[in-house]
Each structure stands twice: as structure tokens, then as C-alpha cells.
Write a protein that holds these residues in place. Structure first.
Motif, PDB file in Angstrom:
ATOM      1  N   ALA A  90      28.838 -37.359  -9.250  1.00 19.73           N
ATOM      2  CA  ALA A  90      29.849 -37.621 -10.247  1.00 19.73           C
ATOM      3  C   ALA A  90      29.301 -38.782 -11.670  1.00 19.73           C
ATOM      4  CB  ALA A  90      31.528 -37.726  -9.998  1.00 19.73           C
ATOM      5  N   CYS A  91      28.898 -38.311 -12.580  1.00 18.44           N
ATOM      6  CA  CYS A  91      28.687 -39.654 -13.724  1.00 18.44           C
ATOM      7  C   CYS A  91      29.907 -40.557 -14.610  1.00 18.44           C
ATOM      8  CB  CYS A  91      28.041 -39.040 -14.378  1.00 18.44           C
ATOM      9  SG  CYS A  91      28.678 -37.616 -15.217  1.00 18.44           S
ATOM     10  N   LEU A 142      32.175 -43.500 -23.272  1.00 21.73           N
ATOM     11  CA  LEU A 142      31.379 -42.589 -23.907  1.00 21.73           C
ATOM     12  C   LEU A 142      30.678 -42.336 -22.450  1.00 21.73           C
ATOM     13  CD1 LEU A 142      30.454 -43.852 -27.309  1.00 21.73           C
ATOM     14  CD2 LEU A 142      32.950 -42.293 -26.737  1.00 21.73           C
ATOM     15  N   LEU A 143      31.079 -40.575 -22.946  1.00 22.90           N
ATOM     16  CA  LEU A 143      29.754 -39.817 -21.924  1.00 22.90           C
ATOM     17  C   LEU A 143      29.441 -39.272 -23.417  1.00 22.90           C
ATOM     18  CD1 LEU A 143      27.894 -38.664 -19.164  1.00 22.90           C
ATOM     19  CD2 LEU A 143      30.901 -37.482 -19.647  1.00 22.90           C
ATOM     20  N   VAL A 202      26.977 -33.681 -28.151  1.00 24.29           N
ATOM     21  CA  VAL A 202      28.453 -34.300 -28.224  1.00 24.29           C
ATOM     22  C   VAL A 202      28.736 -35.704 -27.075  1.00 24.29           C
ATOM     23  CG1 VAL A 202      30.328 -33.319 -27.009  1.00 24.29           C
ATOM     24  CG2 VAL A 202      28.628 -32.082 -27.602  1.00 24.29           C
ATOM     25  N   SER A 203      29.873 -36.284 -27.813  1.00 26.96           N
ATOM     26  CA  SER A 203      30.396 -37.118 -27.500  1.00 26.96           C
ATOM     27  C   SER A 203      31.302 -37.332 -26.549  1.00 26.96           C
ATOM     28  CB  SER A 203      30.392 -38.424 -28.196  1.00 26.96           C
ATOM     29  OG  SER A 203      28.989 -38.910 -28.582  1.00 26.96           O
ATOM     30  N   PHE A 204      32.110 -37.324 -25.381  1.00 24.38           N
ATOM     31  CA  PHE A 204      33.459 -37.578 -25.111  1.00 24.38           C
ATOM     32  C   PHE A 204      33.400 -38.937 -24.809  1.00 24.38           C
ATOM     33  CE2 PHE A 204      30.531 -34.157 -23.342  1.00 24.38           C
ATOM     34  CZ  PHE A 204      30.864 -32.964 -22.878  1.00 24.38           C
ATOM     35  N   TYR A 251      25.795 -41.644 -19.051  1.00 26.77           N
ATOM     36  CA  TYR A 251      26.753 -42.727 -19.280  1.00 26.77           C
ATOM     37  C   TYR A 251      26.909 -44.058 -18.215  1.00 26.77           C
ATOM     38  CZ  TYR A 251      32.003 -44.396 -17.968  1.00 26.77           C
ATOM     39  OH  TYR A 251      32.913 -44.625 -17.265  1.00 26.77           O
ATOM     40  N   PRO A 252      27.591 -45.308 -19.094  1.00 24.57           N
ATOM     41  CA  PRO A 252      28.018 -45.605 -20.133  1.00 24.57           C
ATOM     42  C   PRO A 252      27.250 -44.851 -21.374  1.00 24.57           C
ATOM     43  CG  PRO A 252      27.576 -47.177 -19.502  1.00 24.57           C
ATOM     44  CD  PRO A 252      27.341 -46.483 -18.314  1.00 24.57           C
TER      45      PRO A 252
END
Length: 206
Positions: free
Chosen positions: A187-188, A74-75, A65-67, A47-48
Motif C-alpha cells: 500500500a502506498c 497528495l498522491l 493526475v494528483s489525488f 506518495y507523498p
């Protein structure tokens, strides 16, 4: 879960908290459920993301997977060897392997650590990477811990006597193992970030 179910569970939810237990990353969600991620050997959270929405840089084969968040950042979950695990669970504390985990390194006092060593003939490095004895330490951290503590990784655990384990180099072990495992769950993303959609991709491997 199936891809469709996975996406549905992550739409329009907020990450309330990010914690770690052992080697498991736990994202507690506003829905009351949790996304758990085990990176295993080659997993990464980036991230990012290096990719761009609507074209531009394309994700590589290791992006599984991309969130996507509400600010369109995007993560990416990358995993070149496909060992990693992502799950949606009602209660992460009910996971079988979580219940079997030993204490975290920074939960151990010198006396407790000495007690663990006392009756164990296995090599010290093997012992501290056994997740049922001490959780959260993998091969890399174990090597660094023992190097800094000046303890031969091949040494039988029960010959690492309490004075050695509890003073001097032993304190180096305690400090380093604590800082190493504390540093990983940073935290990322901002805890208030919201998912507006989730994009899952699969790639053929050759």
C-alpha cells in the motif's frame, strides 16, 4: 471516463483495500466501485508528492493526475510516456484481460510449473512474461528470476526439465518470483485515507 466523471467518482470516498492482480493495482472504494491503475512501462505512484498545495514545488510534465487526501497529502500518478491506464469500474473481475490472466507465481507448485514447461518450445523468458501463462512478471523480474535460478533466458522452456525446475536452482526461481511479485502491491497510502477531491492535470508533449 471523462475528467469530470472521474473526479466525481473519487470525491469523498474511502479506500477500503488495495490489492494487485497481474500488473494491475486495484483500489477498492467505499462506494462499491474500484479505481484500477495499470502502470505499464513508465507509470509511477509517488506518495507523498513532491509538490505542495497552494504553491511551492510545481509538478513536472510527467505528473498526470494528483489525488488529494483528507489530511491534504497528495498522491501523484506520473507517466512520462503516457502508456498507463486509470479506470473506475463496477467490478474489476469483469475486465477482459483480468479473465485471461494465468496464475500468480506463488500460486504455482513445482508440479504445476513443470507441467507448464513440458510442451512449450518458446524461450523460457518469453514464457514466464506471457501474462496468459503466468501473471505479474515483467521483463525486469523475469531477468532477475532466471539469473538467480541460473537458467539461460534463451533456453527453450520444454528443455528446462522437471528436476531442474523443481530442485535447487528451480527453488530459487519459485522463491524469487514469489517475493518479487508479492512485494509490488504494498500500500502506498493508509487504507483508511479518504479523498476529499481529485485534481487531474494534462500537459502538452513536444
Amino acid at each position: 471516463p471523462k475528467k469530470e466523471e472521474f473526479v466525481k467518482e473519487l470525491k469523498n470516498v474511502t479506500i477500503k483495500e488495495i490489492i494487485r492482480r497481474g500488473k494491475l493495482l486495484i483500489f477498492n472504494l467505499s462506494s462499491g466501485k474500484s479505481l484500477t491503475i495499470h502502470l505499464k512501462m513508465t507509470g509511477q505512484l509517488i506518495y507523498p508528492s513532491h509538490q505542495k498545495l497552494g504553491g511551492g514545488v510545481n509538478p513536472g510534465k510527467i505528473s498526470r493526475v494528483s489525488f488529494r487526501f483528507s489530511d491534504n497529502t497528495l498522491l501523484d500518478f506520473n507517466d512520462s510516456r503516457l502508456f498507463g491506464e486509470l479506470r473506475i469500474v463496477n467490478n474489476w473481475q469483469d475486465l477482459k484481460f483480468i479473465k485471461e490472466l494465468g496464475p500468480e507465481p506463488f500460486e504455482l507448485t513445482s508440479d504445476k510449473f513443470s507441467e507448464i514447461l513440458k510442451n512449450k518450445k518458446t524461450k523460457i523468458k518469453v514464457l514466464i512474461t506471457d501474462q496468459k501463462i503466468i501473471s505479474g512478471i515483467g521483463n525486469l523480474y523475469a531477468s532477475e528470476i532466471l539469473f538467480r535460478a541460473k537458467i539461460d533466458p534463451r533456453r527453450p522452456a520444454n528443455t528446462t526439465r522437471p528436476p531442474r525446475a523443481t530442485s535447487g536452482s528451480g527453488r530459487a526461481w519459485m522463491r524469487w518470483s514469489s517475493s518479487a511479485t508479492r512485494s509490488r502491491p504494498r500500500a502506498c497510502m493508509a487504507p483508511s485515507s479518504k479523498w476529499t477531491s481529485t485534481e487531474g492535470r494534462s500537459h502538452e508533449t513536444h
